[in-house]
Write an enzyme that holds these catalytic residues in place. Sequence first.
Site, PDB file in Angstrom:
ATOM      1  N   ASP A  16       0.782  -1.229   0.000  1.00 40.51           N
ATOM      2  CA  ASP A  16       0.000   0.000   0.000  1.00 40.51           C
ATOM      3  C   ASP A  16       0.821   1.291   0.000  1.00 40.51           C
ATOM      4  O   ASP A  16       0.500   2.239  -0.707  1.00 40.51           O
ATOM      5  CB  ASP A  16      -0.896   0.039   1.235  1.00 40.51           C
ATOM      6  CG  ASP A  16      -1.765  -1.193   1.378  1.00 40.51           C
ATOM      7  OD1 ASP A  16      -1.670  -2.101   0.543  1.00 40.51           O
ATOM      8  OD2 ASP A  16      -2.549  -1.245   2.336  1.00 40.51           O
TER       9      ASP A  16
ATOM     10  N   GLU B 222       3.260  -8.662  11.844  1.00 42.48           N
ATOM     11  CA  GLU B 222       2.781  -8.270  10.518  1.00 42.48           C
ATOM     12  C   GLU B 222       3.968  -8.093   9.568  1.00 42.48           C
ATOM     13  O   GLU B 222       3.931  -8.537   8.416  1.00 42.48           O
ATOM     14  CB  GLU B 222       1.992  -6.976  10.645  1.00 42.48           C
ATOM     15  CG  GLU B 222       1.317  -6.504   9.391  1.00 42.48           C
ATOM     16  CD  GLU B 222       0.521  -5.225   9.623  1.00 42.48           C
ATOM     17  OE1 GLU B 222      -0.121  -4.763   8.653  1.00 42.48           O
ATOM     18  OE2 GLU B 222       0.557  -4.668  10.748  1.00 42.48           O
TER      19      GLU B 222
END
Length: 465
Positions: A183, A413
């Site tokens: 992103d 993550e």
Amino acid sequence: MDRADQSTSPHSTAYNEARRVLTGNWAGASTVPSRSLYPHQWSWDSAFIAIGLRHLWPLRAQRELETLLDAQWDDGRVPHIVFNPSVPLTAYFPSPDFWRSSTAGGAAGAPREVETSGLVQPPVHALAAWLTHRADPATSARRGFLRRVYPRLVAWQRYLTEARDLGGQGLASIVHPWESGMDNSPCWDAPLSRIEPVGSETFHRADLDHSCPADRPTDLDYGRYVRLAENYRDHGYHDGSRCHRFAVEDPGVNALLAMSEHALAAIAGALGRDPSDHLVRAEELTTALVKRLWDDEAGLFLSQDVIAGEAIHEYSAAGLLPLILPGLPDETVRALVATARGPRFGLGHTTRMVPSYDLTGASFDPARYWRGPAWFNVNWLIERGLRRHGELLLANALRANLVSSAASSGYAEYVDPASGEARGTRDFSWTAAVTIDLLADPPAPASGSGIERRHRERLVPVPSD
């Protein structure tokens, strides 16, 4: 019941902890990436999650993909978020009332019975479906799993190769940075600079309630993301090229698109259908990828800004992902491996895992979302690509570091690519899933040069497991 008991494995602690993460994040019909930060179903997350789940609960892996595909739009797109109606709107932004998929997406065939986003993510789903089938062919056949998902996966491919060929060169374009999966990559800074951001006072970022601000995109970046998503929504999620203010051909997305055609060929064969159309499409996509996005000087595939008509000279891990493809020219494979090992990515030298962005780049940040940290799903793909092309020593080292970093970081993550320090949220589902997958399959012994092994293994079925 688990398919394998790893209690006596040297990696039993890592395996059992990864299984705990996937168990804890299962939401009844699909798996959330994170209970706090990402409380809905995400598209490419579910593909990687299914790849891990297949070793534990193959039926659950099938359901993971089926639940996602149940939210597919009539135009073929698979939305990047499928919203759980029981989760409060304030738990995640942008929430369903921002996307308004069932109304704003009506002309594109958005489902009425479930709310989704209007964007997409990289197409890992056909590979996940094939690997899931192979984990338990009997259950898959009894349930008609491949028979039911195959036409949906074909429609998903055709959406990307047809509606999203905005450059007219045979490659799919992303129309928002979120569609790349990466992103906040610096690759998007130049095309995003053309976008007037909305004010930060117009939205509340729920991500900052659960994560360190230094790990996340800035408010300025988010303001531009929101503006782009609003524009797409207000045009009815229409894909005519004139509607888009951001259109980029990303090498990672297109490499996965080509890989998906190989997976669909395998699925077609298993269903007794002719796979040749998929193999031809895979070859065409690979040829277009090399012709359009390969940069000899960089030794890397670069993104192409379709609106500006020029290459984006920023170097991200997406440019290494075509390694997953068979049929790349030998000189391209050699250059990609050299780039992965070189100063930009440092694999086997200065980094434990491939960073998401160029270590030498002015925008490199080892902590901030997709601007430098190493991600486990990306490294799983690169490990697979290195192994495909016979670079077994490098692949084995990367595999070992991926597994150890996942365990030591608490299934983070993402991590600092050099130190392995945990960043982002913990107990992250795809980190656990790819760890399970790597632990389930011991690495092959390494002998001979990479290119020599690659030529020996060219008759291995694609995609290999």
